[in-house]
Design a protein around this motif. Structure first.
Motif, PDB file in Angstrom:
ATOM      1  N   ALA A 179       7.613   0.109   0.623  1.00 35.62           N
ATOM      2  CA  ALA A 179       6.931   1.077  -0.235  1.00 35.62           C
ATOM      3  C   ALA A 179       5.782   1.742   0.504  1.00 35.62           C
ATOM      4  CB  ALA A 179       6.400   0.380  -1.485  1.00 35.62           C
ATOM      5  N   VAL A 180       5.528   1.311   1.744  1.00 35.89           N
ATOM      6  CA  VAL A 180       4.411   1.865   2.533  1.00 35.89           C
ATOM      7  C   VAL A 180       4.910   2.228   3.930  1.00 35.89           C
ATOM      8  CG1 VAL A 180       2.707   0.490   1.282  1.00 35.89           C
ATOM      9  CG2 VAL A 180       3.713  -0.406   3.380  1.00 35.89           C
ATOM     10  N   VAL A 240       1.531   0.549   8.491  1.00 35.36           N
ATOM     11  CA  VAL A 240       0.706  -0.141   7.507  1.00 35.36           C
ATOM     12  C   VAL A 240       1.287  -1.524   7.214  1.00 35.36           C
ATOM     13  CG1 VAL A 240      -0.157  -0.110   5.145  1.00 35.36           C
ATOM     14  CG2 VAL A 240      -0.083   2.006   6.478  1.00 35.36           C
ATOM     15  N   ARG A 292       4.143  -7.897  -2.994  1.00 35.32           N
ATOM     16  CA  ARG A 292       3.672  -6.873  -3.927  1.00 35.32           C
ATOM     17  C   ARG A 292       3.096  -5.668  -3.192  1.00 35.32           C
ATOM     18  NH1 ARG A 292       3.112  -7.499  -9.320  1.00 35.32           N
ATOM     19  NH2 ARG A 292       1.325  -6.091  -9.241  1.00 35.32           N
ATOM     20  N   THR A 293       2.530  -5.899  -2.013  1.00 35.10           N
ATOM     21  CA  THR A 293       1.956  -4.776  -1.270  1.00 35.10           C
ATOM     22  C   THR A 293       3.021  -3.949  -0.567  1.00 35.10           C
ATOM     23  OG1 THR A 293      -0.038  -6.072  -0.854  1.00 35.10           O
ATOM     24  CG2 THR A 293       0.288  -4.120   0.507  1.00 35.10           C
ATOM     25  N   LEU A 294       4.002  -4.633   0.014  1.00 33.92           N
ATOM     26  CA  LEU A 294       4.914  -3.933   0.916  1.00 33.92           C
ATOM     27  C   LEU A 294       6.189  -3.438   0.264  1.00 33.92           C
ATOM     28  CD1 LEU A 294       4.639  -6.281   4.014  1.00 33.92           C
ATOM     29  CD2 LEU A 294       3.291  -4.247   3.468  1.00 33.92           C
ATOM     30  N   LEU A 295       6.681  -4.175  -0.720  1.00 35.46           N
ATOM     31  CA  LEU A 295       8.038  -3.886  -1.201  1.00 35.46           C
ATOM     32  C   LEU A 295       8.065  -2.832  -2.300  1.00 35.46           C
ATOM     33  CD1 LEU A 295       9.581  -7.463  -1.228  1.00 35.46           C
ATOM     34  CD2 LEU A 295       9.440  -5.781   0.630  1.00 35.46           C
ATOM     35  N   ARG A 348      -6.627  -0.219   4.554  1.00 40.47           N
ATOM     36  CA  ARG A 348      -5.566  -1.225   4.508  1.00 40.47           C
ATOM     37  C   ARG A 348      -5.913  -2.338   3.514  1.00 40.47           C
ATOM     38  NH1 ARG A 348      -4.212   2.229   7.487  1.00 40.47           N
ATOM     39  NH2 ARG A 348      -3.081   2.100   9.482  1.00 40.47           N
ATOM     40  N   LEU A 384      -5.767  -1.019  -0.095  1.00 40.33           N
ATOM     41  CA  LEU A 384      -4.369  -0.838  -0.489  1.00 40.33           C
ATOM     42  C   LEU A 384      -3.733  -2.175  -0.871  1.00 40.33           C
ATOM     43  CD1 LEU A 384      -1.749   1.108  -0.395  1.00 40.33           C
ATOM     44  CD2 LEU A 384      -1.320   0.000   1.810  1.00 40.33           C
ATOM     45  N   THR A 385      -3.945  -3.159  -0.030  1.00 39.24           N
ATOM     46  CA  THR A 385      -3.363  -4.474  -0.294  1.00 39.24           C
ATOM     47  C   THR A 385      -3.900  -5.070  -1.587  1.00 39.24           C
ATOM     48  OG1 THR A 385      -3.254  -4.825   2.097  1.00 39.24           O
ATOM     49  CG2 THR A 385      -2.955  -6.751   0.694  1.00 39.24           C
ATOM     50  N   ARG A 394      -2.524  -2.922  -4.725  1.00 39.61           N
ATOM     51  CA  ARG A 394      -1.088  -3.093  -5.005  1.00 39.61           C
ATOM     52  C   ARG A 394      -0.759  -4.528  -5.433  1.00 39.61           C
ATOM     53  NH1 ARG A 394       2.807   0.534  -3.838  1.00 39.61           N
ATOM     54  NH2 ARG A 394       4.273  -1.172  -3.408  1.00 39.61           N
ATOM     55  N   THR A 395      -1.511  -5.485  -4.923  1.00 42.71           N
ATOM     56  CA  THR A 395      -1.219  -6.864  -5.301  1.00 42.71           C
ATOM     57  C   THR A 395      -1.746  -7.203  -6.690  1.00 42.71           C
ATOM     58  OG1 THR A 395      -1.382  -7.530  -2.981  1.00 42.71           O
ATOM     59  CG2 THR A 395      -1.489  -9.282  -4.627  1.00 42.71           C
TER      60      THR A 395
END
Lengths: 198, 198
Positions: A147-148, A152, A190-193, B183, B186-187, B190-191
């Motif tokens: 998703a990013v 990142v 949760r951050t990446l997907l 970064r 964002l983390t 989103r988390t």
DNA sequence: GCAGCGAAAGACAAGTTGTCTCGCGAAATG
DNA sequence: CATTTCGCGAGACAACTTGTCTTTCGCTGC
């Protein structure tokens, strides 16, 4: 002075034994960071022998770093990385590395404390981890799961899979190893997907 | 031996000056971690004076810790925490703390290296950060913004707002300070948030 | 002037890393 | 079996560090 052939068998083997005894003596004294003298005494070896074998205090801890790298559950980590499913790859990598950190915690703290004398040897070891993360980010991206941005994703994974993040939760917040893994994995997913779990 | 009254004006002030000169001498020698002797010479002060004023090497670095805490952009951090909107609170806290870490990076690395002698003084300082994060997690929860358990939110924030996470990205990955903040934010968003930004 | 006190100067002890020399004793070789 | 080789112990030395203590200097404040 014609030096004659000299093949070692028993001698080389006993040299290897003292080398091991010295390294084990360092492990024995953790989590306190021992002096060379204390290590030698614990190993039942002369202090000059430690310098003979490892060259210096820094050389001793450099050897310790390699020893740690060759031991412990790195097999699990390698296995996780080879899984065909990128999501299983991610999950397994976080879990395996967290368990390695949990098992080797004291040594890793000692090595971090000696980092100043190690001249970037620790960083060189971390290059391998970075390579693995880049690979992982590529696979996630290829499967359309990210998703990013890919860069990142690498940065986020770098932060979350480092020893420092583990120790912040384990020592800093007092969480057991598997809980640490759960928090880190949750954050990564949760951050990446694109479609994170609930 | 009737000791007579003795109110200090110039003398106390000059004592304060030497105290400052010594602390500044430590800053001057960063990022190398100096010996007490090197600090004294740099400050133009006798080594025994350092021991007179700070008690020990550990006392010197303890004073340095307090000095760092009182300096640098902590005003911004306090201002951010007081914002009525919890999301602005989160955003401001991450940005402000990251900038503090960026500005004070060398001192913080030195203090981390001396942590073993500091007997948990560093951890005590971190208690304040933990308290702030618990407060932030509560506010996010009260406004129905959290997508995860409150405890989990605290753990995640703890990891992401620590100096180690900053340094992993700044020194480890070579990112400029504001990119690090991006970064981390964002983390965190989103988390933790129910409706994270894209 | 005189007392108080911050600070310098320096001796001393103890612990550390690092280097070097000397020599023993056991393994390897012919 | 005699000889070479070399792992290792023992210990002296130098250099640096932290930490303690004593003595002395000189300015401040009464």
């Amino acid at each position: 002075m014609a030096t004659r052939r000299y093949e070692q068998r028993l001698r080389a083997q006993s040299a290897e034994q003292t080398r091991r005894r010295v390294l084990d003596a360092v492990y024995d004294q953790l989590p306190k960071i021992p002096s060379v003298d204390a290590v030698a005494r614990q190993a039942g070896v002369a202090r000059s022998t430690v310098y003979l074998v490892f060259g210096s205090r820094a050389g001793l801890f450099d050897a310790l770093l390699h020893d740690v790298s060759e031991r412990g559950g790195f097999a699990d980590l390698v296995r996780a990385v080879q899984d065909p499913d990128p999501l299983t790859h991610l999950r397994g990598a976080v879990l395996a590395s967290t368990r390695i950190y949990g098992g080797q915690r004291d040594v890793l703290v000692a090595l971090r404390a000696e980092a100043a004398s190690l001249e970037g040897a620790l960083e060189r070891t971390e290059q391998g981890r970075l390579g693995g993360l880049v690979h992982l980010a590529n696979r996630l991206d290829e499967n359309g799961l990210l998703a990013v941005e890919k860069d990142v994703a690498v940065d986020v994974l770098w932060t979350l899979t480092g020893f420092e993040a583990f120790d912040a939760l384990h020592t800093g917040r007092g969480l057991p190893v598997d809980d640490v893994a759960a928090r880190l994995l949750l954050t990564a997913e949760r951050t990446l997907l694109r479609l994170p779990p609930p």
